[in-house]
Scaffold this motif. Structure first.
Motif, mmCIF file in Angstrom:
data_model
loop_
_atom_site.group_PDB
_atom_site.id
_atom_site.type_symbol
_atom_site.label_atom_id
_atom_site.label_comp_id
_atom_site.label_asym_id
_atom_site.label_seq_id
_atom_site.Cartn_x
_atom_site.Cartn_y
_atom_site.Cartn_z
ATOM 1 N N HIS A 33 9.233 4.091 -4.733
ATOM 2 C CA HIS A 33 8.981 3.110 -5.748
ATOM 3 C C HIS A 33 9.573 3.527 -6.792
ATOM 4 N N GLU A 34 9.171 4.756 -7.285
ATOM 5 C CA GLU A 34 9.533 5.307 -8.844
ATOM 6 C C GLU A 34 9.408 6.766 -8.443
ATOM 7 N N THR A 35 10.195 7.781 -9.004
ATOM 8 C CA THR A 35 9.898 9.024 -9.201
ATOM 9 C C THR A 35 10.410 9.496 -10.675
ATOM 10 N N ARG A 36 9.808 10.387 -11.277
ATOM 11 C CA ARG A 36 9.956 10.933 -12.322
ATOM 12 C C ARG A 36 9.576 12.372 -12.389
ATOM 13 N N TYR A 37 10.450 13.162 -13.263
ATOM 14 C CA TYR A 37 10.033 14.508 -13.529
ATOM 15 C C TYR A 37 9.792 14.878 -14.985
ATOM 16 N N PHE A 38 9.107 15.944 -15.069
ATOM 17 C CA PHE A 38 8.634 16.521 -16.601
ATOM 18 C C PHE A 38 8.569 17.737 -16.558
ATOM 19 N N LYS A 39 9.156 18.278 -17.839
ATOM 20 C CA LYS A 39 9.162 19.962 -17.972
ATOM 21 C C LYS A 39 7.803 20.508 -18.074
ATOM 22 N N ARG A 97 7.276 26.146 -11.172
ATOM 23 C CA ARG A 97 7.187 26.933 -12.272
ATOM 24 C C ARG A 97 7.772 26.603 -13.741
ATOM 25 N N GLU A 98 8.918 25.483 -13.425
ATOM 26 C CA GLU A 98 9.357 25.086 -14.424
ATOM 27 C C GLU A 98 9.368 23.420 -14.686
ATOM 28 N N TYR A 99 8.872 22.542 -13.772
ATOM 29 C CA TYR A 99 8.683 21.298 -14.030
ATOM 30 C C TYR A 99 7.895 20.958 -13.012
ATOM 31 N N PHE A 100 7.329 19.472 -13.164
ATOM 32 C CA PHE A 100 6.457 18.827 -12.246
ATOM 33 C C PHE A 100 6.924 17.303 -11.926
ATOM 34 N N GLY A 101 7.027 16.821 -10.925
ATOM 35 C CA GLY A 101 7.443 15.513 -10.434
ATOM 36 C C GLY A 101 6.181 14.633 -9.687
ATOM 37 N N VAL A 102 6.572 13.358 -10.284
ATOM 38 C CA VAL A 102 5.376 12.327 -9.768
ATOM 39 C C VAL A 102 6.416 11.130 -9.161
ATOM 40 N N SER A 103 5.719 10.890 -8.068
ATOM 41 C CA SER A 103 6.445 9.744 -7.356
ATOM 42 C C SER A 103 5.571 8.987 -6.430
ATOM 43 N N PHE A 150 0.804 -1.028 0.018
ATOM 44 C CA PHE A 150 0.016 0.061 0.145
ATOM 45 C C PHE A 150 0.927 1.478 0.029
ATOM 46 N N GLY A 151 0.676 2.388 -0.620
ATOM 47 C CA GLY A 151 1.186 3.411 -0.842
ATOM 48 C C GLY A 151 0.103 4.619 -1.433
ATOM 49 N N VAL A 152 1.064 5.764 -1.666
ATOM 50 C CA VAL A 152 0.172 6.900 -2.062
ATOM 51 C C VAL A 152 1.080 7.493 -3.431
ATOM 52 N N ALA A 153 0.565 8.360 -4.221
ATOM 53 C CA ALA A 153 1.364 9.067 -5.178
ATOM 54 C C ALA A 153 1.584 10.576 -4.739
ATOM 55 N N GLY A 154 2.786 11.076 -4.692
ATOM 56 C CA GLY A 154 3.201 12.351 -4.298
ATOM 57 C C GLY A 154 3.492 13.156 -5.773
ATOM 58 N N ARG A 212 -1.437 8.831 -13.591
ATOM 59 C CA ARG A 212 -2.165 7.516 -13.932
ATOM 60 C C ARG A 212 -1.361 6.647 -14.385
ATOM 61 N N HIS A 213 -0.495 7.013 -15.369
ATOM 62 C CA HIS A 213 0.563 6.042 -15.751
ATOM 63 C C HIS A 213 1.449 5.402 -14.955
ATOM 64 N N MET A 214 1.612 6.181 -14.111
ATOM 65 C CA MET A 214 2.598 5.763 -12.972
ATOM 66 C C MET A 214 1.852 4.550 -11.959
ATOM 67 N N ILE A 215 0.682 5.163 -11.690
ATOM 68 C CA ILE A 215 -0.153 3.952 -10.748
ATOM 69 C C ILE A 215 -0.553 2.884 -11.450
ATOM 70 N N GLU A 216 -0.780 2.785 -12.862
ATOM 71 C CA GLU A 216 -1.238 1.800 -13.822
ATOM 72 C C GLU A 216 0.115 0.893 -13.976
ATOM 73 N N THR A 217 1.212 1.380 -14.110
ATOM 74 C CA THR A 217 2.422 0.740 -14.073
ATOM 75 C C THR A 217 2.813 -0.304 -13.107
ATOM 76 N N HIS A 218 2.288 0.224 -11.857
ATOM 77 C CA HIS A 218 2.691 -0.437 -10.459
ATOM 78 C C HIS A 218 1.406 -1.232 -9.902
#
Length: 409
Positions: free
Chosen positions: A107-113, A92-98, A83-87, A132-138
């Protein structure tokens, strides 16, 4: 119809359950007896709560622990593998998903411009797609129970709106929670980035910080302050406390997008730092960063960090100004809030490190009363992962801990 007694009993059960989960996460692996001792709750109460949490699957038994008089007891821990959560953090320049387990492992972290040409709705769509993509991947091995999102600038929970964000066109007044929630069946929680960063410190170092007054300074693309008092986030009447980037350091200064004049953020931020360097390069001044800037067309954080380490005159001069202005903002926080601990984080701190800390501590010591200085710690962030991203996830996890049965289906 529920009686007042039953309502109060239910509230107490919720408080006890949350406390047990927090202590188990904090201890990583503990016996029921240890949790009873730490919480002050009766052994029978702990037994019942742990039984309920094991049935839900959020807590698991794991191994044997040595106890008093040579007795061994079964250890319990948070089931962070399942069990976990998405952060999510938006800048102003990028967003990150973990994706982060409830016990804290990433478990995974990715950054996007962030694309400057995108509208708010287009940016939100991209953020939702990546979540959504990260949640579905795991999803085969990991159940994501909630999403926490940290946004730059003050966020008003009652009314669901970003009050204002400098240098991020179109986001003012946006109902971020509603826009994100509409595509997800799990809850989405929004928090200001500085508050998320402060909460990450509490989440990681709860034992030492739960009774302290702390200010977490975000020194990045903007300037903010998350405030912890007696183990709780201090948010203010509208939820927008801590906006030190919009406190005046020059009452005759230029007007800020927030409506105020001479705001700290107009003189000190990573954006201002880069802008000042670019302006001096355009005038023909020499700097080690010129070649990299000429090739790429922009200044990277790594290049600026190396320039400071090399002692590049132009970059260090501009960075010294950032330290001077930031110190003034922090001194204002110290005089207003009297924290025991100030932690400085985000991109300016990451490139300046101990050099920045030395400059700021020197200025604070010079300008505050000795009794204040003698009872104050000033430190750099030590969380290895991005604290704002971790804090966003931790805020979502805290909601799960308050009533796990509502999240685990």
């Amino acid at each position: 119809m529920a009686t007042e007694k039953s309502i109060n009993q239910e509230k107490q059960q919720k408080i006890n359950r949350t406390l047990v989960l927090r202590l188990v996460r904090q201890e990583k692996l503990a016996s029921r007896a240890e949790i009873a001792k730490l919480s002050g709750l009766q052994r029978a109460t702990i037994t019942n709560i742990v039984k309920e949490l094991i049935e839900l699957g959020i807590v698991v038994e794991d191994g044997l622990l040595s106890g008093n008089k040579g007795r061994r007891s079964i250890g319990i821990r948070i089931n962070g593998e399942k069990f976990g959560v998405a952060g999510v953090m938006v800048t102003r320049e990028y967003f990150g998903v973990s994706l982060i387990g409830l016990s804290g492992e990433i478990h995974e972290t990715r950054y996007f411009k962030m694309e400057e040409t995108d509208s708010v709705s287009e940016s939100i769509k991209r953020i939702k797609n990546e979540i959504r993509h990260m949640i579905e991947t795991h999803q085969q091995e990991f159940q994501t129970l909630a999403v926490g999102v940290a946004v730059p600038g003050p966020y008003k929970i009652d009314g669901d709106e970003v009050v204002f964000v400098t240098n991020l066109v179109g986001w003012d007044g946006s109902p971020i929670s509603s826009l994100l929630q509409e595509d997800f069946s799990i809850p989405v929680y929004i928090e200001n980035d500085a508050n998320a960063g402060a909460f990450a410190q509490l989440w990681n170092y709860e034992k030492s910080l739960s009774r302290k007054d702390m200010a977490y300074i975000v020194a990045g693309q903007g300037i903010g302050c998350g405030i912890i008092s007696n183990g709780m986030l201090l948010k203010g009447a509208l939820g927008i406390a801590g906006e030190i980037g919009h406190t005046t350091i020059d009452y005759c200064g230029p007007r800020c997008e927030c409506g105020n004049y001479g705001c700290l953020e107009m003189y000190c931020s990573m954006l201002v730092f880069k802008k000042n360097i670019r302006a001096r390069l355009a005038k023909g001044e020499e700097s080690w960063v010129r070649e990299s800037y000429k090739k790429k067309g922009f200044l990277t954080q790594d290049v600026l960090k190396e320039a400071i380490e090399r002692g590049d005159n132009l970059v260090k001069e501009e960075f010294d100004k950032m330290c001077e202005y930031l110190a003034v903002g922090i001194i204002n926080v110290i005089n207003q809030l009297n924290p025991e601990l100030v932690i400085i984080g985000d991109s300016l701190a990451e490139i300046g490190g101990e050099y920045m800390l030395m400059k700021i501590k020197s200025k604070i010591q010079e300008r505050v009363r000795p009794i204040i200085w003698d009872n104050l710690q000033v430190e750099l962030n030590e969380i290895p992962e991005n604290p704002i991203l971790v804090g966003a996830a931790a805020i979502a996890a805290q909601h799960v801990f308050e009533n796990p049965a509502e999240f685990i289906k």
